[in-house]
Design a protein around this motif. Structure first.
Motif, PDB file in Angstrom:
ATOM      1  N   MET A 128     -36.649 -17.114  80.097  1.00 39.00           N
ATOM      2  CA  MET A 128     -37.380 -15.937  79.621  1.00 39.00           C
ATOM      3  C   MET A 128     -38.887 -16.149  79.697  1.00 39.00           C
ATOM      4  O   MET A 128     -39.643 -15.257  80.121  1.00 39.00           O
ATOM      5  CB  MET A 128     -36.976 -15.610  78.177  1.00 39.00           C
ATOM      6  N   PHE A 129     -39.353 -17.332  79.307  1.00 39.83           N
ATOM      7  CA  PHE A 129     -40.779 -17.627  79.418  1.00 39.83           C
ATOM      8  C   PHE A 129     -41.204 -17.622  80.889  1.00 39.83           C
ATOM      9  O   PHE A 129     -42.296 -17.167  81.232  1.00 39.83           O
ATOM     10  CB  PHE A 129     -41.085 -18.995  78.800  1.00 39.83           C
ATOM     11  N   GLY A 130     -40.349 -18.152  81.751  1.00 41.07           N
ATOM     12  CA  GLY A 130     -40.665 -18.178  83.174  1.00 41.07           C
ATOM     13  C   GLY A 130     -40.805 -16.785  83.753  1.00 41.07           C
ATOM     14  O   GLY A 130     -41.716 -16.521  84.552  1.00 41.07           O
ATOM     15  N   GLN A 131     -39.923 -15.878  83.357  1.00 42.82           N
ATOM     16  CA  GLN A 131     -40.020 -14.497  83.840  1.00 42.82           C
ATOM     17  C   GLN A 131     -41.277 -13.806  83.298  1.00 42.82           C
ATOM     18  O   GLN A 131     -41.948 -13.068  84.020  1.00 42.82           O
ATOM     19  CB  GLN A 131     -38.765 -13.715  83.436  1.00 42.82           C
ATOM     20  N   HIS A 136     -46.594 -11.573  83.984  1.00 41.05           N
ATOM     21  CA  HIS A 136     -47.864 -11.518  83.263  1.00 41.05           C
ATOM     22  C   HIS A 136     -48.986 -12.232  84.005  1.00 41.05           C
ATOM     23  O   HIS A 136     -50.140 -11.793  83.959  1.00 41.05           O
ATOM     24  CB  HIS A 136     -47.701 -12.130  81.870  1.00 41.05           C
ATOM     25  N   TYR A 137     -48.631 -13.319  84.698  1.00 43.12           N
ATOM     26  CA  TYR A 137     -49.669 -14.142  85.326  1.00 43.12           C
ATOM     27  C   TYR A 137     -49.656 -14.060  86.853  1.00 43.12           C
ATOM     28  O   TYR A 137     -50.674 -13.768  87.471  1.00 43.12           O
ATOM     29  CB  TYR A 137     -49.509 -15.598  84.880  1.00 43.12           C
ATOM     30  N   PHE A 138     -48.508 -14.293  87.455  1.00 41.54           N
ATOM     31  CA  PHE A 138     -48.473 -14.436  88.907  1.00 41.54           C
ATOM     32  C   PHE A 138     -48.564 -13.109  89.665  1.00 41.54           C
ATOM     33  O   PHE A 138     -49.209 -13.047  90.713  1.00 41.54           O
ATOM     34  CB  PHE A 138     -47.210 -15.190  89.326  1.00 41.54           C
ATOM     35  N   VAL A 139     -47.908 -12.070  89.180  1.00 42.60           N
ATOM     36  CA  VAL A 139     -47.899 -10.802  89.947  1.00 42.60           C
ATOM     37  C   VAL A 139     -48.430  -9.635  89.122  1.00 42.60           C
ATOM     38  O   VAL A 139     -48.066  -8.486  89.382  1.00 42.60           O
ATOM     39  CB  VAL A 139     -46.480 -10.495  90.482  1.00 42.60           C
ATOM     40  N   TYR A 147     -42.600  -2.090  82.639  1.00 46.10           N
ATOM     41  CA  TYR A 147     -41.330  -2.471  82.027  1.00 46.10           C
ATOM     42  C   TYR A 147     -41.029  -3.962  82.105  1.00 46.10           C
ATOM     43  O   TYR A 147     -40.663  -4.558  81.079  1.00 46.10           O
ATOM     44  CB  TYR A 147     -40.172  -1.674  82.629  1.00 46.10           C
ATOM     45  N   PRO A 148     -41.113  -4.622  83.297  1.00 43.86           N
ATOM     46  CA  PRO A 148     -40.743  -6.051  83.338  1.00 43.86           C
ATOM     47  C   PRO A 148     -41.579  -6.894  82.376  1.00 43.86           C
ATOM     48  O   PRO A 148     -41.025  -7.733  81.645  1.00 43.86           O
ATOM     49  CB  PRO A 148     -41.002  -6.444  84.795  1.00 43.86           C
ATOM     50  N   ARG A 149     -42.876  -6.677  82.355  1.00 45.91           N
ATOM     51  CA  ARG A 149     -43.740  -7.459  81.468  1.00 45.91           C
ATOM     52  C   ARG A 149     -43.402  -7.194  80.010  1.00 45.91           C
ATOM     53  O   ARG A 149     -43.312  -8.129  79.205  1.00 45.91           O
ATOM     54  CB  ARG A 149     -45.199  -7.115  81.745  1.00 45.91           C
ATOM     55  N   GLU A 150     -43.170  -5.938  79.671  1.00 46.26           N
ATOM     56  CA  GLU A 150     -42.837  -5.603  78.287  1.00 46.26           C
ATOM     57  C   GLU A 150     -41.479  -6.179  77.891  1.00 46.26           C
ATOM     58  O   GLU A 150     -41.309  -6.688  76.784  1.00 46.26           O
ATOM     59  CB  GLU A 150     -42.829  -4.079  78.113  1.00 46.26           C
ATOM     60  N   ARG A 151     -40.534  -6.104  78.797  1.00 43.34           N
ATOM     61  CA  ARG A 151     -39.185  -6.586  78.504  1.00 43.34           C
ATOM     62  C   ARG A 151     -39.204  -8.087  78.196  1.00 43.34           C
ATOM     63  O   ARG A 151     -38.593  -8.555  77.227  1.00 43.34           O
ATOM     64  CB  ARG A 151     -38.264  -6.308  79.706  1.00 43.34           C
ATOM     65  N   TYR A 152     -39.900  -8.873  79.018  1.00 39.76           N
ATOM     66  CA  TYR A 152     -39.909 -10.315  78.809  1.00 39.76           C
ATOM     67  C   TYR A 152     -40.855 -10.727  77.686  1.00 39.76           C
ATOM     68  O   TYR A 152     -40.654 -11.780  77.077  1.00 39.76           O
ATOM     69  CB  TYR A 152     -40.231 -11.035  80.121  1.00 39.76           C
ATOM     70  N   THR A 153     -41.842  -9.913  77.399  1.00 39.04           N
ATOM     71  CA  THR A 153     -42.683 -10.182  76.228  1.00 39.04           C
ATOM     72  C   THR A 153     -41.861 -10.055  74.954  1.00 39.04           C
ATOM     73  O   THR A 153     -41.936 -10.913  74.061  1.00 39.04           O
ATOM     74  CB  THR A 153     -43.873  -9.211  76.171  1.00 39.04           C
ATOM     75  N   VAL A 154     -41.075  -9.009  74.863  1.00 39.20           N
ATOM     76  CA  VAL A 154     -40.220  -8.798  73.693  1.00 39.20           C
ATOM     77  C   VAL A 154     -39.237  -9.951  73.529  1.00 39.20           C
ATOM     78  O   VAL A 154     -39.020 -10.464  72.421  1.00 39.20           O
ATOM     79  CB  VAL A 154     -39.467  -7.454  73.805  1.00 39.20           C
ATOM     80  N   PRO A 187     -42.844 -28.475  76.396  1.00 37.21           N
ATOM     81  CA  PRO A 187     -43.649 -28.134  77.575  1.00 37.21           C
ATOM     82  C   PRO A 187     -43.702 -26.642  77.873  1.00 37.21           C
ATOM     83  O   PRO A 187     -44.689 -26.149  78.437  1.00 37.21           O
ATOM     84  CB  PRO A 187     -42.965 -28.908  78.710  1.00 37.21           C
ATOM     85  N   TRP A 188     -42.657 -25.911  77.499  1.00 37.69           N
ATOM     86  CA  TRP A 188     -42.641 -24.477  77.739  1.00 37.69           C
ATOM     87  C   TRP A 188     -43.575 -23.740  76.772  1.00 37.69           C
ATOM     88  O   TRP A 188     -44.210 -22.749  77.154  1.00 37.69           O
ATOM     89  CB  TRP A 188     -41.215 -23.929  77.647  1.00 37.69           C
ATOM     90  N   ILE A 189     -43.677 -24.203  75.535  1.00 37.77           N
ATOM     91  CA  ILE A 189     -44.640 -23.620  74.606  1.00 37.77           C
ATOM     92  C   ILE A 189     -46.050 -23.886  75.112  1.00 37.77           C
ATOM     93  O   ILE A 189     -46.926 -23.009  75.067  1.00 37.77           O
ATOM     94  CB  ILE A 189     -44.457 -24.208  73.188  1.00 37.77           C
ATOM     95  N   ARG A 190     -46.269 -25.083  75.596  1.00 34.04           N
ATOM     96  CA  ARG A 190     -47.575 -25.446  76.159  1.00 34.04           C
ATOM     97  C   ARG A 190     -47.960 -24.532  77.321  1.00 34.04           C
ATOM     98  O   ARG A 190     -49.106 -24.072  77.414  1.00 34.04           O
ATOM     99  CB  ARG A 190     -47.527 -26.909  76.635  1.00 34.04           C
ATOM    100  N   THR A 191     -47.028 -24.261  78.200  1.00 29.76           N
ATOM    101  CA  THR A 191     -47.303 -23.432  79.370  1.00 29.76           C
ATOM    102  C   THR A 191     -47.477 -21.964  78.992  1.00 29.76           C
ATOM    103  O   THR A 191     -48.336 -21.265  79.546  1.00 29.76           O
ATOM    104  CB  THR A 191     -46.173 -23.588  80.401  1.00 29.76           C
ATOM    105  N   LEU A 192     -46.677 -21.499  78.040  1.00 27.65           N
ATOM    106  CA  LEU A 192     -46.780 -20.098  77.618  1.00 27.65           C
ATOM    107  C   LEU A 192     -48.181 -19.775  77.110  1.00 27.65           C
ATOM    108  O   LEU A 192     -48.782 -18.783  77.530  1.00 27.65           O
ATOM    109  CB  LEU A 192     -45.756 -19.805  76.522  1.00 27.65           C
ATOM    110  N   GLY A 193     -48.699 -20.612  76.222  1.00 27.82           N
ATOM    111  CA  GLY A 193     -50.006 -20.342  75.644  1.00 27.82           C
ATOM    112  C   GLY A 193     -51.157 -20.834  76.480  1.00 27.82           C
ATOM    113  O   GLY A 193     -52.297 -20.387  76.294  1.00 27.82           O
ATOM    114  N   GLY A 194     -50.876 -21.732  77.424  1.00 22.29           N
ATOM    115  CA  GLY A 194     -51.923 -22.303  78.261  1.00 22.29           C
ATOM    116  C   GLY A 194     -51.983 -21.657  79.633  1.00 22.29           C
ATOM    117  O   GLY A 194     -52.691 -20.681  79.858  1.00 22.29           O
TER     118      GLY A 194
END
Length: 231
Positions: A128-131, A136-139, A147-154, A187-194
């Motif tokens: 979920m963080f990867g999506q 949010h970042y790559f595309v 919708y995709p950004r909102e869906r995975y943010t939720v 590491p996933w928390i680190r990447t999410l916020g970083g």
């Protein structure tokens, strides 16, 4: 059978064939295994699998991991003293913990609780963080549909809430002891916020328990070394 019998060692020769061979990159999934190896103090040799040159798609790497993802390992001293090839970061964490008898509880109930949270990260939080990072970042400039950004943010916020609740009154995910469950999630928390820059939209900075736990994990010497492995 020796390491020389594995095709991957032809492209990435083992300078120390008696050591565990790590094929990785300092992504969240790669850092998991590097951090575990550093915590455990196992002798190992790290080989960089560069995405820039599509190393993960070469025949040699695919011979070790047909799913063309990092990390992967070759352990010359696997079960029965025979070399063991292994991919999938969760499987590798579990293998290393059971090989050494560390970073996982000894009692059966505690062991399964550890595996439970490891699977939670593997099947939920990481994907979920990867999506979210993808949209949010790559595309972000290519996908106009919100919708995709909102869906995975939720979904990311929901999973962070689960972690926040779990860490209430506990130093680590399992309780008093640091484990592969923490190593998998950190590491996933680190990447999410970083790297992804998604801390604000997910409310990460407002989660006191997660922030306290994350700071503790980040300050561990093994964690600090792991973020730069392979160099």
């Amino acid at each position: 059978m020796s390491l020389a019998d594995f095709p991957i060692t032809q492209r990435w020769p083992a300078a120390h064939p008696d050591r565990l061979q790590l094929y990785s990159l300092a992504t969240p999934n790669g850092i998991k295994v590097s951090a575990a190896l550093e915590e455990l103090g196992l002798p190992y040799e790290a080989h960089k699998i560069s995405f820039d040159t599509n190393d993960q798609m070469t025949p040699e790497f695919l011979s070790l991991n047909p799913n063309n993802k990092i990390p992967a390992i070759l352990d010359p001293d696997g079960p029965g003293g025979k070399p063991l090839a292994l991919f999938e970061s969760g499987a590798i964490l579990l293998y290393l913990a059971e090989k050494t008898g560390k970073l996982i509880p000894d009692d059966p109930a505690g062991r399964y609780h550890c595996i439970q949270w490891l699977m939670w990260q593997m099947g939920g939080l990481g994907p979920m963080f990867g999506q979210l990072g993808h949209f949010h970042y790559f595309v972000a400039d290519k996908v106009k549909d919100p919708y995709p950004r909102e869906r995975y943010t939720v979904e990311a916020k929901r999973m962070l809430a689960v972690l926040e609740q779990r860490l209430d009154g506990r130093p680590y995910i399992l309780g008093d002891d640091y484990s592969i469950a923490d190593i998998a999630v950190w590491p996933w928390i680190r990447t999410l916020g970083g790297f992804y820059g998604a801390g604000e939209i997910t409310g990460l900075d407002k989660l006191a328990n997660v922030q306290r736990w994350f700071a503790d994990c980040s300050e561990r010497p093994a964690s600090q070394r792991a973020i730069s492995i392979p160099s």
